[in-house]
Design an enzyme around this catalytic site. Structure first.
Site, short mmCIF file in Angstrom:
data_model
loop_
_atom_site.label_atom_id
_atom_site.label_comp_id
_atom_site.label_asym_id
_atom_site.label_seq_id
_atom_site.Cartn_x
_atom_site.Cartn_y
_atom_site.Cartn_z
N THR A 1 -8.69 6.60 -7.30
CA THR A 1 -8.44 6.08 -8.72
C THR A 1 -6.85 5.26 -8.86
O THR A 1 -6.61 4.45 -9.35
CB THR A 1 -8.39 7.28 -9.61
OG1 THR A 1 -9.53 7.87 -9.84
CG2 THR A 1 -8.16 6.57 -11.45
N ASP B 1 -9.52 9.95 -19.52
CA ASP B 1 -9.83 11.14 -18.70
C ASP B 1 -11.23 11.32 -18.81
O ASP B 1 -12.07 11.19 -19.76
CB ASP B 1 -9.10 12.17 -19.20
CG ASP B 1 -9.05 13.44 -18.64
OD1 ASP B 1 -8.11 13.69 -17.55
OD2 ASP B 1 -10.00 14.19 -18.38
N VAL C 1 -12.64 6.16 -14.60
CA VAL C 1 -12.26 4.83 -14.27
C VAL C 1 -12.80 4.20 -13.26
O VAL C 1 -12.82 4.66 -12.18
CB VAL C 1 -10.63 4.86 -14.17
CG1 VAL C 1 -10.07 3.58 -13.72
CG2 VAL C 1 -9.68 5.65 -15.29
N CYS D 1 -4.82 20.72 -5.45
CA CYS D 1 -4.16 21.73 -6.38
C CYS D 1 -5.42 22.96 -6.00
O CYS D 1 -5.31 24.08 -6.51
CB CYS D 1 -4.11 21.46 -7.74
SG CYS D 1 -5.31 20.45 -8.51
N ALA E 1 -2.49 17.77 -15.94
CA ALA E 1 -1.26 17.86 -16.07
C ALA E 1 0.11 16.94 -16.24
O ALA E 1 0.96 17.14 -17.32
CB ALA E 1 -0.79 19.24 -14.82
#
Length: 337
Positions: free
Chosen positions: A129, A55, A105, A181, A34
């Site tokens: 992260t 990502d 990552v 979320c 998002a």
């Protein structure tokens, strides 16, 4: 020139000279969900010179409610977010160089990702992260523009500017991440607000304007907002930002091998860090025991033992349909033998 950035150049704090600086900037965005997709689109439209986007995830239907770069076709094609983002950003502004990595990552690659960049935009969904990129940014000497959202609440804070506390300093002060979320949901307007604050600070930093160093929070549903001076919270012996910093989150010992993904009934497992997985032979080897098999240059996806499985070239596996790490490991072991 076609006047593409004329309205941006008419804005006095940027002007023609500021636009030249934006054109020379190389921005690293960690996460293409998002916040990442919103920030990437704004930066691409602004004419930033180069975007590097990292990502680890693929698209699903729940992403489309708030992740503005993506389409239904991207979900049906089971595209990694980074791959779909690169395609869409190229359609938006073909003059911007876009580099993407479908990868996690980690302590092994965080510093390398940060080197050579002008700054980092935080679009991650987890504190591990963020702490990793906090240390990477501080070590290579570039700012890290933190942002976080959940429900109708958002938070921004610029790190690495003028001796203010880093994220590690604030770790005990920030509210605990008990909501995600996945548990509290998220509404799309708060994404736009937080991304707008992050990108505005990016513009200020690039053109040489002073960036507000305060930690800012917003709740769009209640109308609450705050701007907090956290200067006094800097720890003189912080392992990440003091003169004797050893950047602990860049250490392999602090690496998380498994993770429950935010907003997803999904566990990520790290199966291999030593080499890339050969996807085509893998797909053929599991074909007899799986259904709904999809194989492309980015991933192998299938249905197995009641779970949707996705395996990436870098050795990461997503096991959908569970938050139980032990169960996810058992499913992976059964599939791969």
């Amino acid at each position: 020139m076609n006047g593409r950035y004329s309205r941006q150049e008419l804005f006095e704090p940027i002007g023609e000279e500021g636009q030249k600086k934006i054109r020379q900037a190389h921005v690293l965005i960690i996460g293409a969900g998002a916040l990442g997709s919103a920030s990437a689109e704004m930066l691409a439209r602004s004419g930033v010179g180069k975007l590097t986007i990292v990502d680890r995830d693929i698209l699903d239907w729940s992403n489309l409610q708030r992740q503005q770069l993506y389409t239904e076709q991207d979900v049906m094609d089971r595209l990694p977010k980074a791959v779909a983002a690169k395609k869409r950003l190229g359609d938006i502004n073909s003059t911007v160089e876009v580099e993407t990595f479908v990868a996690d990552v980690t302590p092994e690659n965080a510093e390398e990702l940060a080197r050579g960049k002008s700054l980092i935009v935080d679009a991650t969904d987890n504190i591990e992260t963020r702490l990793l990129m906090n240390d990477a940014a501080l070590k290579v000497g570039i700012p890290f523009f933190m942002g976080a959202v959940v429900a109708s609440y958002g938070l921004t804070y610029p790190i690495g500017l003028g001796g203010h506390p880093c994220l590690h300093c604030l770790l005990e002060t920030l509210p605990p991440q008990t909501l995600t979320c996945d548990t509290a949901g998220v509404i799309s307007p708060i994404i736009q607000v937080v991304a707008a604050h992050q990108v505005t600070n990016v513009f200020k930093y690039i053109v040489g304007e002073k960036v507000d160093p305060r930690l800012k929070s917003f709740d769009l549903w209640t109308g609450g907002q705050a701007a907090i001076d956290v200067t006094t919270l800097r720890r003189p012996n912080c392992p990440s930002c003091s003169k004797k910093a050893d950047y602990p989150f860049l250490s392999r010992e602090n690496q998380t091998k498994t993770a429950v993904l935010c907003g997803r009934n999904t566990v990520q497992l790290t199966l291999s860090r030593d080499r890339n997985v050969e996807l085509r032979p893998l797909a053929e080897s599991i074909r007899p025991i799986v259904t709904d098999l999809i194989s492309n240059v980015h991933l192998v996806a299938c249905q197995f033992d009641g779970h949707r499985i996705v395996l990436f070239r870098d050795g990461r596996m997503l096991v959908h349909g569970t938050k139980d790490i032990v169960k996810a490991k058992a499913v992976a072991s059964k599939l791969l033998g």
